[in-house]
Design a protein around this motif. Structure first.
Motif, PDB file in Angstrom:
ATOM      1  N   THR A  39       5.383  -3.834  36.795  1.00 32.39           N
ATOM      2  CA  THR A  39       5.534  -5.120  37.468  1.00 32.39           C
ATOM      3  C   THR A  39       6.993  -5.351  37.848  1.00 32.39           C
ATOM      4  OG1 THR A  39       5.145  -7.508  37.277  1.00 32.39           O
ATOM      5  CG2 THR A  39       5.859  -6.380  35.289  1.00 32.39           C
ATOM      6  N   THR A  40       7.174  -6.220  38.828  1.00 34.85           N
ATOM      7  CA  THR A  40       8.534  -6.605  39.230  1.00 34.85           C
ATOM      8  C   THR A  40       8.935  -7.955  38.637  1.00 34.85           C
ATOM      9  OG1 THR A  40       7.684  -7.632  41.274  1.00 34.85           O
ATOM     10  CG2 THR A  40       8.410  -5.329  41.400  1.00 34.85           C
ATOM     11  N   ARG A  41       8.044  -8.605  37.893  1.00 41.23           N
ATOM     12  CA  ARG A  41       8.440  -9.879  37.289  1.00 41.23           C
ATOM     13  C   ARG A  41       9.368  -9.619  36.110  1.00 41.23           C
ATOM     14  NH1 ARG A  41       6.433 -10.833  32.397  1.00 41.23           N
ATOM     15  NH2 ARG A  41       4.278 -10.319  31.819  1.00 41.23           N
ATOM     16  N   ALA A  74      -0.950  -4.613  43.723  1.00 45.97           N
ATOM     17  CA  ALA A  74      -1.212  -5.878  44.412  1.00 45.97           C
ATOM     18  C   ALA A  74      -0.029  -6.799  44.169  1.00 45.97           C
ATOM     19  CB  ALA A  74      -2.500  -6.512  43.902  1.00 45.97           C
ATOM     20  N   GLN A  75       0.022  -7.887  44.916  1.00 45.42           N
ATOM     21  CA  GLN A  75       1.066  -8.890  44.748  1.00 45.42           C
ATOM     22  C   GLN A  75       0.449 -10.199  44.269  1.00 45.42           C
ATOM     23  OE1 GLN A  75       4.678  -9.249  47.248  1.00 45.42           O
ATOM     24  NE2 GLN A  75       3.574  -7.994  48.741  1.00 45.42           N
ATOM     25  N   TYR A  76       1.071 -10.791  43.251  1.00 45.45           N
ATOM     26  CA  TYR A  76       0.681 -12.104  42.758  1.00 45.45           C
ATOM     27  C   TYR A  76       1.948 -12.922  42.534  1.00 45.45           C
ATOM     28  CZ  TYR A  76      -3.718  -9.704  41.653  1.00 45.45           C
ATOM     29  OH  TYR A  76      -4.867  -8.969  41.731  1.00 45.45           O
ATOM     30  N   ASN A  77       1.956 -14.127  43.066  1.00 41.04           N
ATOM     31  CA  ASN A  77       3.108 -15.016  42.888  1.00 41.04           C
ATOM     32  C   ASN A  77       4.424 -14.329  43.244  1.00 41.04           C
ATOM     33  OD1 ASN A  77       1.423 -17.120  41.916  1.00 41.04           O
ATOM     34  ND2 ASN A  77       1.480 -16.228  39.860  1.00 41.04           N
ATOM     35  N   ASN A  78       4.393 -13.586  44.352  1.00 41.43           N
ATOM     36  CA  ASN A  78       5.581 -12.917  44.893  1.00 41.43           C
ATOM     37  C   ASN A  78       6.107 -11.796  43.995  1.00 41.43           C
ATOM     38  OD1 ASN A  78       7.305 -12.734  47.156  1.00 41.43           O
ATOM     39  ND2 ASN A  78       8.966 -13.730  46.021  1.00 41.43           N
ATOM     40  N   ASN A  79       5.273 -11.295  43.092  1.00 40.27           N
ATOM     41  CA  ASN A  79       5.639 -10.140  42.270  1.00 40.27           C
ATOM     42  C   ASN A  79       4.602  -9.045  42.435  1.00 40.27           C
ATOM     43  OD1 ASN A  79       8.103 -10.769  40.738  1.00 40.27           O
ATOM     44  ND2 ASN A  79       6.875 -12.425  39.853  1.00 40.27           N
ATOM     45  N   TYR A  80       5.060  -7.797  42.340  1.00 34.93           N
ATOM     46  CA  TYR A  80       4.165  -6.651  42.386  1.00 34.93           C
ATOM     47  C   TYR A  80       3.610  -6.348  40.989  1.00 34.93           C
ATOM     48  CZ  TYR A  80       5.704  -5.144  47.082  1.00 34.93           C
ATOM     49  OH  TYR A  80       5.960  -5.054  48.427  1.00 34.93           O
ATOM     50  N   TYR A  81       2.361  -5.916  40.957  1.00 37.01           N
ATOM     51  CA  TYR A  81       1.736  -5.389  39.740  1.00 37.01           C
ATOM     52  C   TYR A  81       0.957  -4.137  40.148  1.00 37.01           C
ATOM     53  CZ  TYR A  81       2.557  -9.986  37.605  1.00 37.01           C
ATOM     54  OH  TYR A  81       3.140 -11.132  37.119  1.00 37.01           O
TER      55      TYR A  81
END
Length: 210
Positions: A39-41, A74-81
């Motif tokens: 993730t990118t978060r 996929a992207q969720y809330n402007n972060n990649y997972y």
């Protein structure tokens, strides 16, 4: 024969209890590895890189996407997972079974890249029971529950694209069913291609009496 491990993809709608079923299954099968997502978060308190997630910068994640280094993302809330391909491949090559607990769209992406993946869909005994479980949590407002039920209906429409279904009427019975279908699947041809090839090669190189 050094057999390659199996990639097991587990999906199901929110509230169906797939995480609980998987946890019970892994209690009886501790050798099965649960895949770690990237993730990118930013890490949350107590989260460790390589244990809870692989924490990547946005540039690192996009570079992996560009070179095919993600089995699904996929992207969720402007972060990649997503699921790092190299992590999964290393475990499979070492003969370990790996489980991905992901949503339907991700499961279809994994199947495109690794057709040998075994897809299992966890279903509720009825849609009414799923509604009851979501309402029984007592942590979400009616509008949120309605949204989850609408999403569940869309996901359930893809169940026929999976190899097996597991009905979660009780955690114990669902975990038992999961164990039964996964143990039985070991004899599928797609998981024994190397063995078949070895036997055929031996046959072709041996002196066979007429």
């Amino acid at each position: 024969m050094n057999k390659r491990g199996r990639l097991i993809v587990l999906s199901g709608p929110s509230g169906v209890g797939k995480g609980t079923v998987l946890a019970r299954y892994r209690e009886e099968h501790p050798g099965v590895r649960l895949s770690i997502s990237a993730t990118t978060r930013a890490p949350r308190p107590g989260e460790a890189d390589g244990e809870h997630y692989f924490f990547l910068s946005r540039e690192q994640f996009e570079e992996r996407i560009a070179r095919g280094g993600m089995l699904e993302w996929a992207q969720y809330n402007n972060n990649y997972y997503g699921t790092p391909r190299d992590y999964v491949e290393r475990a499979l090559e070492a003969g370990e079974d790996v489980v991905l607990e992901i949503e339907v769209q991700g499961a279809m992406k994994v199947r495109e890249q690794l057709p040998e993946a075994l897809l299992v869909f966890v279903m509720p005994p009825s849609f009414g029971e799923l509604r009851r479980r979501l309402c029984g949590r007592g942590t979400e407002d009616p509008e949120t529950i309605r949204g989850r039920l609408c999403a569940a209906a869309r996901e359930l429409a893809h169940a026929h694209e999976y190899d097996y279904i597991v009905i979660n009427d009780t955690v114990e019975s669902a975990a038992s069913t999961l164990s039964r279908v996964l143990d039985g699947a070991r004899d599928l041809v797609k998981y024994n291609l190397n063995f078949i090839s070895e036997v055929l090669q031996d046959a072709q190189t041996s002196d066979v009496a007429d």
